[in-house]
Design an enzyme around this catalytic site. Sequence first.
Site, PDB file in Angstrom:
ATOM      1  N   GLU A 286       0.828  -1.211   0.000  1.00 10.73           N
ATOM      2  CA  GLU A 286       0.000   0.000   0.000  1.00 10.73           C
ATOM      3  C   GLU A 286       0.859   1.256   0.000  1.00 10.73           C
ATOM      4  O   GLU A 286       1.168   1.805   1.056  1.00 10.73           O
ATOM      5  CB  GLU A 286      -0.936   0.015   1.223  1.00 10.73           C
ATOM      6  CG  GLU A 286      -2.037  -1.011   1.137  1.00 10.73           C
ATOM      7  CD  GLU A 286      -3.098  -0.861   2.229  1.00 10.73           C
ATOM      8  OE1 GLU A 286      -2.896  -0.056   3.165  1.00 10.73           O
ATOM      9  OE2 GLU A 286      -4.123  -1.540   2.126  1.00 10.73           O
ATOM     10  N   GLU A 378      -6.121  -7.253  -1.160  1.00 14.22           N
ATOM     11  CA  GLU A 378      -6.459  -7.174   0.266  1.00 14.22           C
ATOM     12  C   GLU A 378      -7.758  -6.405   0.436  1.00 14.22           C
ATOM     13  O   GLU A 378      -7.953  -5.372  -0.192  1.00 14.22           O
ATOM     14  CB  GLU A 378      -5.336  -6.451   1.036  1.00 14.22           C
ATOM     15  CG  GLU A 378      -5.599  -6.359   2.535  1.00 14.22           C
ATOM     16  CD  GLU A 378      -4.543  -5.532   3.269  1.00 14.22           C
ATOM     17  OE1 GLU A 378      -3.336  -5.767   3.076  1.00 14.22           O
ATOM     18  OE2 GLU A 378      -4.956  -4.641   4.036  1.00 14.22           O
TER      19      GLU A 378
HETATM   20  C1  IDC Z   1      -3.044  -4.000  10.323  1.00 13.17           C
HETATM   21  C2  IDC Z   1      -3.318  -5.180  11.232  1.00 13.17           C
HETATM   22  C3  IDC Z   1      -3.000  -4.824  12.658  1.00 13.17           C
HETATM   23  C4  IDC Z   1      -1.572  -4.327  12.717  1.00 13.17           C
HETATM   24  C5  IDC Z   1      -1.319  -3.193  11.732  1.00 13.17           C
HETATM   25  C6  IDC Z   1       0.151  -2.864  11.741  1.00 13.17           C
HETATM   26  O1  IDC Z   1      -4.658  -5.595  11.067  1.00 13.17           O
HETATM   27  O2  IDC Z   1      -3.149  -5.932  13.511  1.00 13.17           O
HETATM   28  O3  IDC Z   1      -1.307  -3.849  14.014  1.00 13.17           O
HETATM   29  O4  IDC Z   1      -1.709  -3.602  10.422  1.00 13.17           O
HETATM   30  O5  IDC Z   1       0.594  -2.139  10.730  1.00 13.17           O
HETATM   31  C7  IDC Z   1      -4.102  -2.210   5.665  1.00 13.17           C
HETATM   32  C8  IDC Z   1      -2.758  -2.827   5.694  1.00 13.17           C
HETATM   33  C9  IDC Z   1      -2.653  -3.865   6.780  1.00 13.17           C
HETATM   34  C10 IDC Z   1      -3.413  -3.436   8.022  1.00 13.17           C
HETATM   35  C11 IDC Z   1      -4.898  -3.353   7.652  1.00 13.17           C
HETATM   36  C12 IDC Z   1      -5.821  -3.013   8.828  1.00 13.17           C
HETATM   37  O6  IDC Z   1      -2.363  -3.364   4.450  1.00 13.17           O
HETATM   38  O7  IDC Z   1      -1.291  -4.058   7.076  1.00 13.17           O
HETATM   39  O8  IDC Z   1      -3.252  -4.434   9.001  1.00 13.17           O
HETATM   40  N1  IDC Z   1      -5.068  -2.392   6.585  1.00 13.17           N
HETATM   41  O9  IDC Z   1      -5.506  -1.752   9.359  1.00 13.17           O
HETATM   42  N2  IDC Z   1      -4.545  -1.349   4.775  1.00 13.17           N
HETATM   43  C13 IDC Z   1      -5.785  -0.944   5.122  1.00 13.17           C
HETATM   44  C14 IDC Z   1      -6.130  -1.606   6.279  1.00 13.17           C
END
Ligand code: IDC
Length: 460
Positions: A286, A378
């Site tokens: 991302e 994702e």
């Molecule tokens: C989130 C995980 C969370 C973690 C965080 C750390 O769910 O447990 O603490 O990352 O960076 C994304 C990202 C993905 C995120 C997810 C939810 O690609 O890494 O995971 N998210 O926030 N993009 C939009 C949402």
Amino acid sequence: MKRLLALLATCATVLGLTAAISPQAGAAAAAGCKVDYTVTSQWQGGFQAGVKVTNLGAPVTGWTLTFSLPDAGQKVTQGWNATWSQSGSEVTAAGVDWNRTLATDATADLGFAGSATGANPKPTAFRLNGVACTGSLEEPTPDPDPAAGTPVDVNGQLHVCGVNLCNEHDRPIQLRGMSTHGIQWFSQCYNTASLDALANDWKSDLLRIAMYVQEDGYETDPTGFTNRVNGLVDEAEARGMYALIDFHTLTPGDPNFNIDRAKTFFASVAARNAGKKNVIYEIANEPNGVSWSAIKSYAEQVIPVIRAADPDAVVIVGTRGWSSLGVSDGSDEGEVVSNPVNASNLMYAFHFYAASHKDAYRSTVSRAASKLPLFVTEFGTVSATGGGAMDQASTTAWLDLLDQLKISYANWTYSDADESSAAFRSGTCNGTDYSSGGVLSESGALLKSRISTPDSFPTS
Ligand code: IDC
């Protein structure tokens, strides 16, 4: 008097129904429309249904589908992919911007959740712009010869064809599957039992392997993480699933910060996995806070490294604004369409979180899907934090749209993280049961019900 009118209306509906199933009437009205109505789930007091409407007449721009719910206890409580209203037993669904134009033979997939206090009979008297949909009583014809074998057996080496992902028979396919959580945190969730459940119970077509680069990920132990990714590629291959190798850049958002690591990592995994048919490379999860031209420049340096070792694999690149095609940064797909990455066999990532990203994002995807090869590498059923309440209506609208457009997807996450986006209840990965209903979260139950339906991969 009201009651009498209602009764008369009911009789008229029943009469209409009788007329529609008589052969003469069916033949006479064939030019209107056809509706396939399916109850996708039902529970005490409620149900969810899909309504697939096919326009058999002249093209329309702007349409209204009406139908009646025969039982007084049936009420539409939520609907998606249309604007829904109900007056008495009459339900109206009006097309929204991404499906308001319906060419001849084009379909729109709508859905709704309803309450039903008594019986839950099928709706009757479907009309599109006032014309009776005489196909409403047809049962969908099952695929006469579904291809046997695992997803990789049936589809083989994939490639991009136009805006689609195609299989070795050169036919467009959609892959539906799950993403790991960060493998630096949740490696205990990826074991023989959990991966068997993913392949056999969930019937997942793919496993996305989320290898964070920062946050205690790859940068702390490049060799160790490369080996762990390769191990999961093998586990996916052994079960006939595709493996999406996700170089999970997130913070910092400029992928160029990690370009040397990306070149080292992809040179290694591409050389090691070049002979396999099940590998797809996702080179930047991302990008955020960075321009499209900087992302494009990164892609044009990393892709040749992959191609040098593994020339025929599909590569996916993230897009601006957390892979929102720029929408979350106030832009849109135009910046990619007018300035695409100079590489073939390439797809663009789109991500969404259903409780945060709704109609404006769906409109963008509907529009962009005819111009760019898209892969939803994702998405979450919840808010962009990965937590909060699951938005079932928005998730269903999204998945119906992706199914219709044959856009592949992976859901965040196949893990027992203590957050609502996780498919399993917290603590599941300490045990050995990944199959019973009791271990699933609300999000996991919804995703499993969507992913485990039969695939219809064309082979000729
Ligand atoms: C989130 C995980 C969370 C973690 C965080 C750390 O769910 O447990 O603490 O990352 O960076 C994304 C990202 C993905 C995120 C997810 C939810 O690609 O890494 O995971 N998210 O926030 N993009 C939009 C949402």
